[in-house]
Design a protein around this motif. Structure first.
Motif, PDB file in Angstrom:
ATOM      1  N   LEU A  89       0.832  -1.203   0.000  1.00  0.00           N
ATOM      2  CA  LEU A  89       0.000   0.000   0.000  1.00  0.00           C
ATOM      3  C   LEU A  89       0.864   1.250   0.000  1.00  0.00           C
ATOM      4  O   LEU A  89       0.584   2.212  -0.734  1.00  0.00           O
ATOM      5  CB  LEU A  89      -0.933   0.000   1.210  1.00  0.00           C
ATOM      6  N   HIS A  90       1.919   1.252   0.802  1.00  0.00           N
ATOM      7  CA  HIS A  90       2.823   2.405   0.848  1.00  0.00           C
ATOM      8  C   HIS A  90       3.439   2.667  -0.530  1.00  0.00           C
ATOM      9  O   HIS A  90       3.521   3.817  -0.979  1.00  0.00           O
ATOM     10  CB  HIS A  90       3.913   2.158   1.885  1.00  0.00           C
TER      11      HIS A  90
ATOM     12  N   GLU B  34       0.857   4.190  -2.798  1.00  0.00           N
ATOM     13  CA  GLU B  34       0.668   5.614  -2.485  1.00  0.00           C
ATOM     14  C   GLU B  34       1.827   6.448  -3.033  1.00  0.00           C
ATOM     15  O   GLU B  34       1.610   7.557  -3.551  1.00  0.00           O
ATOM     16  CB  GLU B  34       0.543   5.795  -0.974  1.00  0.00           C
TER      17      GLU B  34
ATOM     18  N   ARG C  96      -5.277  11.058  -4.353  1.00  0.00           N
ATOM     19  CA  ARG C  96      -6.184   9.972  -3.958  1.00  0.00           C
ATOM     20  C   ARG C  96      -7.636  10.427  -4.026  1.00  0.00           C
ATOM     21  O   ARG C  96      -8.521   9.662  -4.452  1.00  0.00           O
ATOM     22  CB  ARG C  96      -5.828   9.486  -2.550  1.00  0.00           C
TER      23      ARG C  96
ATOM     24  N   PRO D 204      -4.569  -4.247   3.773  1.00  0.00           N
ATOM     25  CA  PRO D 204      -4.417  -2.785   3.781  1.00  0.00           C
ATOM     26  C   PRO D 204      -4.794  -2.141   2.449  1.00  0.00           C
ATOM     27  O   PRO D 204      -5.472  -1.100   2.423  1.00  0.00           O
ATOM     28  CB  PRO D 204      -2.928  -2.592   4.095  1.00  0.00           C
ATOM     29  N   LEU D 205      -4.374  -2.751   1.343  1.00  0.00           N
ATOM     30  CA  LEU D 205      -4.703  -2.212   0.021  1.00  0.00           C
ATOM     31  C   LEU D 205      -6.196  -2.331  -0.263  1.00  0.00           C
ATOM     32  O   LEU D 205      -6.827  -1.380  -0.749  1.00  0.00           O
ATOM     33  CB  LEU D 205      -3.902  -2.946  -1.052  1.00  0.00           C
TER      34      LEU D 205
ATOM     35  N   SER E 108      -8.653  -2.479   1.890  1.00  0.00           N
ATOM     36  CA  SER E 108      -9.393  -1.553   2.750  1.00  0.00           C
ATOM     37  C   SER E 108      -9.309  -0.121   2.246  1.00  0.00           C
ATOM     38  O   SER E 108     -10.253   0.668   2.413  1.00  0.00           O
ATOM     39  CB  SER E 108      -8.844  -1.627   4.190  1.00  0.00           C
ATOM     40  N   TRP E 109      -8.195   0.214   1.636  1.00  0.00           N
ATOM     41  CA  TRP E 109      -7.938   1.568   1.139  1.00  0.00           C
ATOM     42  C   TRP E 109      -8.690   1.853  -0.154  1.00  0.00           C
ATOM     43  O   TRP E 109      -9.040   3.002  -0.442  1.00  0.00           O
ATOM     44  CB  TRP E 109      -6.439   1.697   0.944  1.00  0.00           C
ATOM     45  N   ALA E 110      -8.969   0.798  -0.939  1.00  0.00           N
ATOM     46  CA  ALA E 110      -9.635   0.959  -2.221  1.00  0.00           C
ATOM     47  C   ALA E 110     -11.108   1.317  -2.035  1.00  0.00           C
ATOM     48  O   ALA E 110     -11.712   1.050  -0.993  1.00  0.00           O
ATOM     49  CB  ALA E 110      -9.508  -0.327  -3.036  1.00  0.00           C
ATOM     50  N   ASP E 111     -11.694   1.906  -3.063  1.00  0.00           N
ATOM     51  CA  ASP E 111     -13.130   2.199  -3.035  1.00  0.00           C
ATOM     52  C   ASP E 111     -13.947   0.932  -3.255  1.00  0.00           C
ATOM     53  O   ASP E 111     -15.053   0.805  -2.725  1.00  0.00           O
ATOM     54  CB  ASP E 111     -13.464   3.227  -4.116  1.00  0.00           C
TER      55      ASP E 111
END
Length: 224
Positions: A161-162, A165, A175, A191-192, A194-197
């Protein structure tokens, strides 16, 4: 609004993990005697399971044993391209091909984000029509030869994820101005996802399936 579709590779796009098969492909092609060192790679895998080394350490060890200390860039390109051709012939899931085509037709920018090494993941991604590849990078010596050590971190778990980003920032994308969907088979990519739409648990193993059920993420099976 920029639309991005971010795909994991191993066991999401491909039917099987690629790293060990790539190592064996290169050893058979370049130096068959190195196949005799493969049991040491197995011992490294055991050390990883016992938490004596981490994933990055296992990757360094297996690279050193089966690829050698330093590989000229053109030699690496040749074996990586050959492996990518083989992978596309019999290793890519048809369901993955279909979804990639759907996302491309819908105007999504296709991004592969994988813990696999860039030196062969990029060859696979290019053949599948990906616009960008985010992957683990290898160090190079002063002559550009590919070494067994990593340049930066292993693109796995929260690090992935980092790195995504960081890629967004380097690409000049905010973002808040992106609509992002992410596909993965493994809970390490939580993590990825959860971060996605939009999060898609693909060919999910037990832990990811349970998390997807709890979070309400869509589940897809491309193995049929």
């Amino acid at each position: 609004m920029q639309r991005l579709a971010i795909y994991d590779m191993d066991k999401t796009i491909t039917a099987k993990p690629t790293w060990t098969r790539f190592l064996l492909h290169v050893a058979r092609t370049r130096a068959p005697w190195r196949l005799g060192l493969f049991p040491l790679v197995g011992l490294g895998g055991l050390a990883y399971l016992l938490r004596r080394i981490d994933r990055a350490g296992l990757k360094r060890l297996s690279h050193r044993l089966l690829l050698g200390r330093a590989l000229p860039p053109n030699d690496m390109r040749v074996v990586a391209e050959a492996f990518a051709e083989l992978e596309l012939q019999r290793g890519v899931l048809q369901g993955a091909r279909a979804q990639i085509a759907v996302d491309r037709a819908a105007g999504y920018r296709l991004v592969m984000a994988t813990a696999s090494h860039r030196y062969y993941a990029e060859a696979i991604g290019t053949r599948l029509g990906f616009d960008d590849v985010i992957a683990t990078n290898a160090k190079r010596d002063g002559h550009g030869h590919i070494l067994s050590d990593l340049e930066g971190e292993n693109c796995y778990g929260p690090v992935k994820l980092h790195m995504v980003e960081n890629w967004l920032a380097e690409a000049g994308l905010l973002r808040a101005n992106c609509r992002i969907r992410a596909y993965s088979d493994h809970v390490s990519d939580a993590p990825l996802l959860s971060w996605a739409d939009e999060a898609f648990a693909v060919n999910a193993h037990g832990p990811l399936r349970r998390l997807a059920e709890a979070r309400g993420w869509a589940m897809l099976d491309w193995r049929g």
